[in-house]
Design a protein around this motif. Sequence first.
Motif, PDB file in Angstrom:
ATOM      1  N   GLU A  61       0.854  -1.180   0.000  1.00 27.52           N
ATOM      2  CA  GLU A  61       0.000   0.000   0.000  1.00 27.52           C
ATOM      3  C   GLU A  61       0.892   1.232   0.000  1.00 27.52           C
ATOM      4  O   GLU A  61       1.948   1.236   0.644  1.00 27.52           O
TER       5      GLU A  61
ATOM      6  N   ARG B 240       0.522   5.339   0.790  1.00 25.43           N
ATOM      7  CA  ARG B 240      -0.306   6.437   1.289  1.00 25.43           C
ATOM      8  C   ARG B 240       0.401   7.743   0.975  1.00 25.43           C
ATOM      9  O   ARG B 240       1.612   7.807   0.950  1.00 25.43           O
TER      10      ARG B 240
ATOM     11  N   GLU C 106      -3.396   9.726  -4.069  1.00 27.72           N
ATOM     12  CA  GLU C 106      -4.580   8.983  -4.500  1.00 27.72           C
ATOM     13  C   GLU C 106      -4.400   8.564  -5.947  1.00 27.72           C
ATOM     14  O   GLU C 106      -4.228   9.409  -6.822  1.00 27.72           O
ATOM     15  N   LEU C 107      -4.413   7.262  -6.202  1.00 24.28           N
ATOM     16  CA  LEU C 107      -4.264   6.728  -7.549  1.00 24.28           C
ATOM     17  C   LEU C 107      -5.206   5.543  -7.734  1.00 24.28           C
ATOM     18  O   LEU C 107      -5.557   4.869  -6.766  1.00 24.28           O
TER      19      LEU C 107
ATOM     20  N   ASP D  31      -6.028   1.692  -8.668  1.00 22.24           N
ATOM     21  CA  ASP D  31      -5.288   0.501  -8.242  1.00 22.24           C
ATOM     22  C   ASP D  31      -4.155   0.128  -9.189  1.00 22.24           C
ATOM     23  O   ASP D  31      -3.062  -0.207  -8.749  1.00 22.24           O
TER      24      ASP D  31
ATOM     25  N   GLN E 161      -1.394   2.574  -8.752  1.00 20.86           N
ATOM     26  CA  GLN E 161      -0.741   2.378  -7.461  1.00 20.86           C
ATOM     27  C   GLN E 161       0.227   1.198  -7.526  1.00 20.86           C
ATOM     28  O   GLN E 161       1.320   1.265  -6.986  1.00 20.86           O
ATOM     29  N   GLN E 162      -0.155   0.135  -8.213  1.00 24.13           N
ATOM     30  CA  GLN E 162       0.746  -1.014  -8.375  1.00 24.13           C
ATOM     31  C   GLN E 162       1.997  -0.622  -9.156  1.00 24.13           C
ATOM     32  O   GLN E 162       3.099  -1.057  -8.830  1.00 24.13           O
TER      33      GLN E 162
END
Length: 161
Positions: free
Chosen positions: A134, A136, A139-140, A142, A145-146
């Motif tokens: 994760e 923090r 904000e992205l 999924d 974010q990966q």
Amino acid sequence: MKVNEISIRKYRAFDQQITIPICDLTVLTGPNNLGKSTVLNALGLLLSTSRRSIRDRFLGGTAYDFDNDYPKHSDKRLDARWPTRISARLALSPADKSAAAIDLDGIELPDMLDVSVEFRFRTTSGAMTRPYYEVRGIELADTLQQELIAWILGRARFIHI
């Protein structure tokens, strides 16, 4: 990219969460069996699961071993197991942010990000599952974010003596 602090919970000597600030030069001292090596192992575990050869061994079950890495004095009942969580607060330099914008198609990163990995249990079998990462501080979606996680962990390095 600089690690400013590391937090560890339910890993080896650390049953409760502990947060350790990290400076340019950080020295861990103390008597034997207090967790000095555990701090370095936790940071290595957080940062190494992205490297292909280590990740391949991890998926085979050797990077995190419940019998050795879950605190010995914790309750071992399936319903009482909390995940092992290792987190690091990262300070990004202007060069890191520029590289991310190029490598990640224009994503603008903040000055600080929190990256964590959890090793969770499957309550039906008691087996550990793969690591769950994760980030923090941004904000992205999924998928992005990966990509960000892979980018961060691919660039992160630490040296210990």
